[in-house]
Structures are given as C-alpha cells and as structure tokens.
Design an enzyme around this catalytic site. Structure first.
Site, PDB file in Angstrom:
ATOM      1  N   ALA A  14      60.887 -51.183 -34.125  1.00 13.65           N
ATOM      2  CA  ALA A  14      59.447 -51.253 -34.391  1.00 13.65           C
ATOM      3  C   ALA A  14      58.880 -49.890 -33.978  1.00 13.65           C
ATOM      4  O   ALA A  14      59.624 -48.999 -33.555  1.00 13.65           O
ATOM      5  CB  ALA A  14      58.813 -52.393 -33.611  1.00 13.65           C
ATOM      6  N   VAL A  77      62.700 -54.931 -27.839  1.00 12.90           N
ATOM      7  CA  VAL A  77      62.466 -56.128 -28.649  1.00 12.90           C
ATOM      8  C   VAL A  77      61.421 -57.000 -27.951  1.00 12.90           C
ATOM      9  O   VAL A  77      61.056 -56.755 -26.803  1.00 12.90           O
ATOM     10  CB  VAL A  77      63.774 -56.928 -28.870  1.00 12.90           C
ATOM     11  CG1 VAL A  77      64.799 -56.069 -29.613  1.00 12.90           C
ATOM     12  CG2 VAL A  77      64.363 -57.439 -27.556  1.00 12.90           C
ATOM     13  N   SER A 131      54.682 -47.514 -20.778  1.00 15.11           N
ATOM     14  CA  SER A 131      53.283 -47.578 -21.170  1.00 15.11           C
ATOM     15  C   SER A 131      52.852 -46.302 -21.868  1.00 15.11           C
ATOM     16  O   SER A 131      53.341 -45.221 -21.575  1.00 15.11           O
ATOM     17  CB  SER A 131      52.387 -47.807 -19.949  1.00 15.11           C
ATOM     18  OG  SER A 131      51.031 -47.825 -20.350  1.00 15.11           O
ATOM     19  N   LYS A 186      54.575 -52.576 -13.977  1.00 16.89           N
ATOM     20  CA  LYS A 186      53.993 -52.497 -15.332  1.00 16.89           C
ATOM     21  C   LYS A 186      52.984 -53.627 -15.546  1.00 16.89           C
ATOM     22  O   LYS A 186      51.935 -53.443 -16.168  1.00 16.89           O
ATOM     23  CB  LYS A 186      55.106 -52.564 -16.391  1.00 16.89           C
ATOM     24  CG  LYS A 186      54.600 -52.621 -17.851  1.00 16.89           C
ATOM     25  CD  LYS A 186      53.793 -51.394 -18.214  1.00 16.89           C
ATOM     26  CE  LYS A 186      53.462 -51.213 -19.677  1.00 16.89           C
ATOM     27  NZ  LYS A 186      53.221 -52.302 -20.540  1.00 16.89           N
ATOM     28  N   ASN A 190      49.048 -53.269 -16.402  1.00 15.62           N
ATOM     29  CA  ASN A 190      48.354 -53.918 -17.511  1.00 15.62           C
ATOM     30  C   ASN A 190      47.150 -54.720 -17.020  1.00 15.62           C
ATOM     31  O   ASN A 190      46.120 -54.777 -17.696  1.00 15.62           O
ATOM     32  CB  ASN A 190      49.313 -54.822 -18.289  1.00 15.62           C
ATOM     33  CG  ASN A 190      50.246 -54.031 -19.180  1.00 15.62           C
ATOM     34  OD1 ASN A 190      50.540 -52.868 -18.917  1.00 15.62           O
ATOM     35  ND2 ASN A 190      50.721 -54.642 -20.238  1.00 15.62           N
ATOM     36  N   ARG A 290      37.817 -62.374 -21.492  1.00 16.64           N
ATOM     37  CA  ARG A 290      38.448 -62.436 -22.819  1.00 16.64           C
ATOM     38  C   ARG A 290      38.482 -63.883 -23.316  1.00 16.64           C
ATOM     39  O   ARG A 290      38.260 -64.143 -24.497  1.00 16.64           O
ATOM     40  CB  ARG A 290      39.861 -61.849 -22.769  1.00 16.64           C
ATOM     41  CG  ARG A 290      39.889 -60.360 -22.515  1.00 16.64           C
ATOM     42  CD  ARG A 290      41.250 -59.757 -22.840  1.00 16.64           C
ATOM     43  NE  ARG A 290      41.331 -58.365 -22.412  1.00 16.64           N
ATOM     44  CZ  ARG A 290      42.297 -57.524 -22.770  1.00 16.64           C
ATOM     45  NH1 ARG A 290      43.266 -57.943 -23.572  1.00 16.64           N
ATOM     46  NH2 ARG A 290      42.311 -56.281 -22.342  1.00 16.64           N
TER      47      ARG A 290
END
Length: 485
Positions: A14, A77, A131, A186, A190, A290
């Site tokens: 990707a 992936v 990132s 990580k 985020n 959110r």
C-alpha cells in the site's frame, strides 16, 4: 535458486509500504518486495520503483530466499489478524536469529505476545511504530522500534538511515524498549495527536462562532501562529487547509461534513490510561469529541430544542485571538504532560526502561505531532531524567504561568458564549487539580465508607492504616476488603 542479495524484505505494498521501500532504496539498501495481490508487485516495479534496485518476489518463499542473513522481513499490513497470518506464512522459510518486523499500527499487547511467541521459535520480533503518513514514509518518518533487543543491531542502520533527521542530523529513531514498548509509544503519540487536533479544532470553533472569522482570515492567523511557540506540522497544514478552494472558489473546509472518523489508537490510549489509573483527561475528551461529532443527526435535532446563551462577543477581537493562541499552547503542554505520565505508568507496569528524552527526539521530526515544542521536552528530560511531571520543569512551569490568564479568560468566554471546549476546559481543570494540595476526596472516602464500609485513611495517622466508622449507629464494625480498580 535465488542468490541472497536483498538487505531487507517488505510485505505490503500500500502507499506507506511503497514509500518506505523507495526511501530505503534511496539510502542504498536493496529491498525485496511481496504483496498478497501479486499483480501489485509487478505494477510497482513497472511504475513507482522503475529504475531502482528493488527486487520483486512472487511468493513468500521466493522473498525469503532473496534475503541476506539474518533475514529481515518487514510487514506493512493491516493490524490484527493479518499480521499473525503473515507471520505464520513466513515462519517456514526462516531460521534461528532471523527477524520479523511489524511496522503497522498494532495494539501493543499483540506485540508483547508476538515477541514472546516468536522468541520460543528462535525468531526475533520487532514491533515498530512508524509515523509521518505517506510523505514521512517517503522522505523520513519517525520510527519507534521495540521488541527483542538482540534484533536492534541488525535493523539500526537501516531504520536510522531512512528516518527523519533533526538538530544537525540526529535520527528520529532509537530503540524504545522491550516487547510492546515501540507500539505503546506510537499509541501514545497517536493519542497526543488526537488531543492536538481537537485543541486546534476548538480554537477554530471559538474564533469562527465567537468572532465570525472566515477561512481567509484563519489562513493568516494560523500562518502567524506557526511563527510562534506553536510552530508545528499540524498548525502548518491547518493554515494550508484554510486557503484551499473548491472548484467554485469557495473554501473547501466549509463544505466538509462535521463528523470525525477514528481508527482506534486514541481509544487504546484512553483504555490504557484507565487501566493504569493515569488521568489522561485531554486525550479522553478528544476521543469523546469525535464520538459526539459522529452523532450528527442527533445534534441537528437537539439544536432545534435545546437552548443556550444569547451572548455575543463584545471584547477586543485582536486580544482574544492572542488569548486563544496562548490557551492552545497551555493546553498542549498539559496534553504532553499527561502523555508522559502515562508512559511512566506503563513503563513501571511492563518493566520497560524508556528513554523519555529520546522519545521526544523521535517525535521532533517526521511524525504528525512534530513541533519545535518537543525540543523543550527533550531538554527537560536531559536536565532531569527522573522528572516525574513535565509541569514541574522550570521552563514549562514558566510557560504555563505566562499563558494562564489568557487560558482562563478563553475558557470563561467559551462558557459565556455557549461554545463547547472540552479539551481546553479539561486541561485547565487538570492543571488546577494537580496543583491542589487538598482535594475533596476526603468527603468521597467518607461516602464510600458510609454506604459500603470501604474504609478510609486519616490525616493524623500513618499512610497505609485503614479505618471504618459505624456512621449510623446501626451498622456493624466489619469493613469491606480493599482492592484496586
């Protein structure tokens, strides 16, 4: 039979995977690639990777045969079952001492499990946060590797070569810690990203709904803010967003539906905060904001029925814009202070030896939360590696002191105008809570003991001594057992 010639193999073509491959190629590494949809391998070699040293493989067996020892196979992936599935496919073609790297957004308990399971098979596992999005992957991301430390010497050169560089060439990549530490760091990155984005959105809504500011003026405001202590990637791209016009010449941002998506890493941060009992209130509010945004139909209906104040802003517009900037800065300091409290709690719980200044350096460049501000966090931990709370560092205590008046005026003005500012207000509440020597939890403990015999400690007795009172004269003297939740 293929001759081993590739320095590293990468599975998953990707955009992130492709860009990392091209980045590695730029730095002189030969990369072998494979993708579940094999046609993508040929398409990649014919287009994006044309003229490079990248080698295509049409099976996992072929990929592994192309790799120099120790074999290094990196997975880019989808997190979850796909990672375990690919590990199962790769294992038959590896031998003791080979390395599997998961560069996806995996949940850190999965990385803890994989490190342990693969170690039992003689395979070294690296769970690495990456990132920076598509651009970072191509030009220099922030890389946060953890897992089996014996693997680090074999991947260090590649990772540090391709990572972003700051402060005269320091790589935004270093060994984070054992098993799941890389993916944990990580995850917290985020979570902080969620907080930073929500803070910026609240500043936007305050100025949009409170002062009637429109996109072109916002572009100017954010461009100026990016020349101050708020200098960062997110402020920079926000400035760009405001100047972007749709095909009819109107600002595109004004046409975007106000419902936010999320992929789960912010939620994971909040769950971990709850599990460790760490008050990461700002990221929690960012996640819930959110969730509230996704209730669009319910909000539209409620807006017809539920009334708020009719107040209009009547102060100095220029002064208020600057107050919002300082409130954003102070709240951002709280967000990072809370994030670092969580890192400390997780390190204690998982027996990780985290380098807190090093983590700030890893976040200084390449990643989404990169900013000038992170250099100050690194300096704070360089000065005092045992620093428990970032707010106690002289620099940050001073910055909060300078911003505090503006911060309070902004939250008060938001309440007066009826504009929601969940992260601005919770960060201020946290600040006031952490600086309060005596909170009202004495009453809370009395209530708990009254209805559930949960016991309490006393100010005039040593810590660790628990007492129960028969508050009504009707209860017994038997107390509930203590436990931690």
């Amino acid at each position: 039979m293929s001759t081993p010639q590739a320095d590293i193999g990468l599975i998953g073509l990707a955009v992130m995977g492709q860009n990392l491959v091209l980045n590695m190629n730029d730095h002189g590494y030969t990369v072998a690639v494979f993708n579940r949809t094999v046609k993508k391998v040929d398409d990649f070699l014919a287009n994006e990777a044309k003229g490079t040293k990248v080698i295509g493989a049409h099976s996992i067996e072929e990929l592994c045969k192309l790799l120099k020892r120790p074999r290094r196979v990196m997975l880019m992936v989808k997190a979850g079952a796909a990672v375990d599935e690919f590990i199962g496919h790769i294992l038959p073609f590896l031998e003791k001492g080979d390395i599997i790297i998961d560069g996806g957004n995996s949940y850190y308990p999965d990385s803890i499990r994989r490190t342990k399971d693969l170690a039992a098979k003689g395979i070294l596992f690296v769970g690495s946060g990456v990132s920076g999005g598509e651009e970072g992957a191509r030009t220099g991301p922030s890389i946060m590797p953890g897992g089996a430390k014996e693997a680090w010497p074999a991947v260090k050169e590649i990772f540090q070569s391709i990572s972003a560089k700051v402060d005269g060439g320091a790589p935004c990549c270093d060994w984070v810690g054992e098993d799941g530490a890389g993916h944990y760091v990580k995850m917290v990155h985020n979570g902080i990203e969620y907080g930073d984005m929500q803070l910026i959105c609240e500043a936007y809504q305050l100025l949009r709904d409170g002062l009637g500011i429109e996109a072109d003026e916002f572009h100017s405001i954010f461009t100026e803010w990016n020349k101050t202590e708020l200098d960062s990637y997110l402020i920079e791209i926000t400035s760009d967003i405001f100047k972007f016009k749709d095909t009819d010449g109107a600002p595109l941002v004004d046409k975007i539906l106000d419902t936010a998506g999320q992929k789960g890493t912010g939620k994971w941060t909040v769950v971990s905060a709850l599990d460790t009992g760490t008050p990461v209130t700002l990221i929690a509010e960012a996640v819930f904001s959110r969730a509230l945004s996704s209730m669009k139909d319910a909000r539209v209906e409620a807006s017809k029925i539920l009334k708020g104040p009719d107040a209009k802003f009547s102060g100095d517009k220029k002064k208020f814009i600057d107050d919002v900037r300082l409130a954003l800065y102070a709240s951002k300091i709280i967000s990072y202070a809370q994030g670092y409290l969580l890192l400390r709690a997780a390190a204690k719980e998982n027996n990780w030896e985290l380098n807190y200044g090093g983590i700030a350096l890893m976040w200084r460049g390449g990643c989404i939360i990169r900013s000038r501000f992170l250099g100050k966090i690194k300096e704070a931990f360089d000065k005092n590696p045992a620093l428990v709370n970032l707010l106690l560092d002289g620099f940050f205590a001073g910055e909060i002191e300078k911003s505090q008046g503006a911060w309070r005026r902004v939250v008060a003005q938001a309440v007066t105008l009826g504009i929601p500012v969940p992260t601005f207000s919770t960060s201020l509440s946290f600040y006031d809570g952490i600086r309060t020597a005596k909170l009202p939890a004495n009453l809370l403990q009395a209530q708990r003991d009254y209805f559930g015999a949960h016991t309490y400690e006393r100010l005039d007795k040593p810590r660790g001594e628990f007492f129960h009172t028969n508050w009504t004269g009707k209860g017994g003297s038997v107390s509930s057992t203590t436990y931690n939740a």
